[in-house]
Design a protein around this motif. Structure first.
Motif, PDB file in Angstrom:
ATOM      1  N   MET A 154     -77.315  41.012  33.724  1.00 31.92           N
ATOM      2  CA  MET A 154     -76.756  41.760  32.769  1.00 31.92           C
ATOM      3  C   MET A 154     -75.775  42.971  33.064  1.00 31.92           C
ATOM      4  N   LYS A 155     -76.002  43.613  34.204  1.00 30.63           N
ATOM      5  CA  LYS A 155     -75.179  44.578  34.868  1.00 30.63           C
ATOM      6  C   LYS A 155     -74.001  43.744  35.316  1.00 30.63           C
ATOM      7  N   MET A 156     -74.109  42.840  36.107  1.00 31.71           N
ATOM      8  CA  MET A 156     -72.856  41.968  36.753  1.00 31.71           C
ATOM      9  C   MET A 156     -72.142  41.501  35.352  1.00 31.71           C
ATOM     10  N   MET A 157     -72.785  40.909  34.699  1.00 35.75           N
ATOM     11  CA  MET A 157     -71.780  40.484  33.319  1.00 35.75           C
ATOM     12  C   MET A 157     -71.028  41.408  32.737  1.00 35.75           C
ATOM     13  N   THR A 158     -71.807  42.680  32.393  1.00 35.45           N
ATOM     14  CA  THR A 158     -71.337  43.740  31.711  1.00 35.45           C
ATOM     15  C   THR A 158     -69.791  44.214  32.589  1.00 35.45           C
ATOM     16  N   HIS A 159     -70.204  44.605  33.940  1.00 37.14           N
ATOM     17  CA  HIS A 159     -69.248  44.801  34.746  1.00 37.14           C
ATOM     18  C   HIS A 159     -68.095  44.165  34.697  1.00 37.14           C
ATOM     19  N   CYS A 160     -68.035  42.802  34.739  1.00 35.81           N
ATOM     20  CA  CYS A 160     -67.094  41.825  34.818  1.00 35.81           C
ATOM     21  C   CYS A 160     -66.386  41.711  33.608  1.00 35.81           C
ATOM     22  N   HIS A 161     -67.076  41.767  32.422  1.00 37.44           N
ATOM     23  CA  HIS A 161     -66.594  41.984  31.150  1.00 37.44           C
ATOM     24  C   HIS A 161     -65.627  43.133  31.037  1.00 37.44           C
ATOM     25  N   SER A 162     -66.259  44.197  31.754  1.00 33.70           N
ATOM     26  CA  SER A 162     -65.360  45.355  31.608  1.00 33.70           C
ATOM     27  C   SER A 162     -63.856  45.484  32.113  1.00 33.70           C
ATOM     28  N   GLY A 163     -63.968  44.680  33.304  1.00 31.17           N
ATOM     29  CA  GLY A 163     -62.630  44.325  34.037  1.00 31.17           C
ATOM     30  C   GLY A 163     -61.729  43.610  33.106  1.00 31.17           C
ATOM     31  N   VAL A 164     -62.245  42.510  32.351  1.00 31.48           N
ATOM     32  CA  VAL A 164     -61.528  41.751  31.284  1.00 31.48           C
ATOM     33  C   VAL A 164     -60.715  42.783  30.470  1.00 31.48           C
ATOM     34  N   GLU A 165     -61.779  43.607  29.704  1.00 36.90           N
ATOM     35  CA  GLU A 165     -61.237  44.381  28.578  1.00 36.90           C
ATOM     36  C   GLU A 165     -60.368  45.295  28.978  1.00 36.90           C
ATOM     37  N   LYS A 166     -60.384  45.905  30.329  1.00 38.82           N
ATOM     38  CA  LYS A 166     -59.690  47.057  30.905  1.00 38.82           C
ATOM     39  C   LYS A 166     -58.138  46.523  30.952  1.00 38.82           C
ATOM     40  N   GLY A 167     -58.270  45.431  31.742  1.00 38.96           N
ATOM     41  CA  GLY A 167     -57.009  44.842  31.948  1.00 38.96           C
ATOM     42  C   GLY A 167     -56.088  44.608  30.823  1.00 38.96           C
ATOM     43  N   ILE A 168     -56.697  43.945  29.949  1.00 39.16           N
ATOM     44  CA  ILE A 168     -56.063  43.506  28.721  1.00 39.16           C
ATOM     45  C   ILE A 168     -55.725  44.635  27.958  1.00 39.16           C
ATOM     46  N   LYS A 169     -56.423  45.736  27.571  1.00 37.54           N
ATOM     47  CA  LYS A 169     -56.116  46.959  26.945  1.00 37.54           C
ATOM     48  C   LYS A 169     -54.948  47.537  27.616  1.00 37.54           C
ATOM     49  N   LYS A 170     -54.763  47.550  28.893  1.00 44.57           N
ATOM     50  CA  LYS A 170     -53.651  48.075  29.706  1.00 44.57           C
ATOM     51  C   LYS A 170     -52.376  47.212  29.289  1.00 44.57           C
ATOM     52  N   GLY A 171     -52.458  46.281  28.523  1.00 46.24           N
ATOM     53  CA  GLY A 171     -51.573  45.297  28.266  1.00 46.24           C
ATOM     54  C   GLY A 171     -51.209  44.153  29.058  1.00 46.24           C
ATOM     55  N   GLY A 172     -52.202  43.797  30.177  1.00 42.53           N
ATOM     56  CA  GLY A 172     -51.877  42.747  31.190  1.00 42.53           C
ATOM     57  C   GLY A 172     -52.861  41.880  31.268  1.00 42.53           C
ATOM     58  N   ASN A 173     -53.032  41.506  32.516  1.00 38.95           N
ATOM     59  CA  ASN A 173     -54.079  40.312  32.781  1.00 38.95           C
ATOM     60  C   ASN A 173     -55.415  41.073  33.044  1.00 38.95           C
ATOM     61  N   PRO A 174     -56.723  40.402  32.893  1.00 42.66           N
ATOM     62  CA  PRO A 174     -57.647  40.837  33.330  1.00 42.66           C
ATOM     63  C   PRO A 174     -57.810  41.470  34.774  1.00 42.66           C
ATOM     64  N   ILE A 175     -58.685  42.298  35.004  1.00 44.89           N
ATOM     65  CA  ILE A 175     -58.632  43.075  36.452  1.00 44.89           C
ATOM     66  C   ILE A 175     -59.981  42.622  36.999  1.00 44.89           C
TER      67      ILE A 175
END
Length: 179
Positions: A60-81
């Motif tokens: 769960m910690k890995m998946m949450t961390h990985c998902h946060s990179g996707v959300e953060k990158g898209i929120k910035k208007g770009g690609n997942p991080i």
């Protein structure tokens, strides 16, 4: 009534003393673990480990961390991080060819489409401090790393190690015996 209650409490006491099959993997005999670590059978056989068991909380910690990179990158208007973290665990003294992942620790790193590397001075100091802190409270050790490839999603996604991943893994394996 009393005999039923008495039976129930003794059954509960027995089940509290012996972990169920799912939980048994996360308890261990410290002496057996020390003996396994001192014998280091994995040093003679690079293919020694055959299985990995990952605790649900680590997943769960890995998946949450990985998902946060996707959300953060898209929120910035770009690609997942891409993100990276450390894997904490130990070999299983009961089934020695199994590694047990008990926890993971996200690193303060953000990567891009081509690479995510833990070579920044602040990140290295963070990993050292974290490792020293955990050594005093846990019997497990850092035994590896993870990172996301958030661009490989879709119908034909795959799991692969990039050239940077392979270099990171070789450096990790050469640095010390993580088990």
């Amino acid at each position: 009534c009393r005999s039923v209650k008495g039976r129930r409490s003794s059954a509960m006491a027995t089940s509290a003393e012996q972990p169920n099959a799912a939980d048994a993997r996360y308890t261990f005999d410290e002496e057996k673990l020390a003996a396994l670590r001192s014998s280091c059978p994995w040093k003679d056989d690079p293919r020694y480990f055959k299985n990995v068991a990952i605790s649900p909380s680590a997943v769960m910690k890995m998946m949450t961390h990985c998902h946060s990179g996707v959300e953060k990158g898209i929120k910035k208007g770009g690609n997942p991080i891409e993100v990276m973290g450390l894997i904490h665990g130990r070999p299983d003294p009961t089934t020695p060819q199994t590694l047990i992942v008990t926890d993971v620790f996200p690193l303060p790193i953000e990567g891009f489409e081509t690479r995510v590397v833990a070579d920044d001075g602040d990140v290295v100091n963070h990993m050292i401090a974290l490792g020293e802190s955990l050594e005093s409270t846990r019997k497990e050790k850092f035994m590896g790393w993870y990172h996301s490839h958030p661009f490989e999603v879709g119908q034909y996604s795959n799991c692969y190690m990039s050239q940077t991943d392979m270099s990171t893994q070789i450096q990790w394996q050469r640095s010390e015996d993580p088990h």
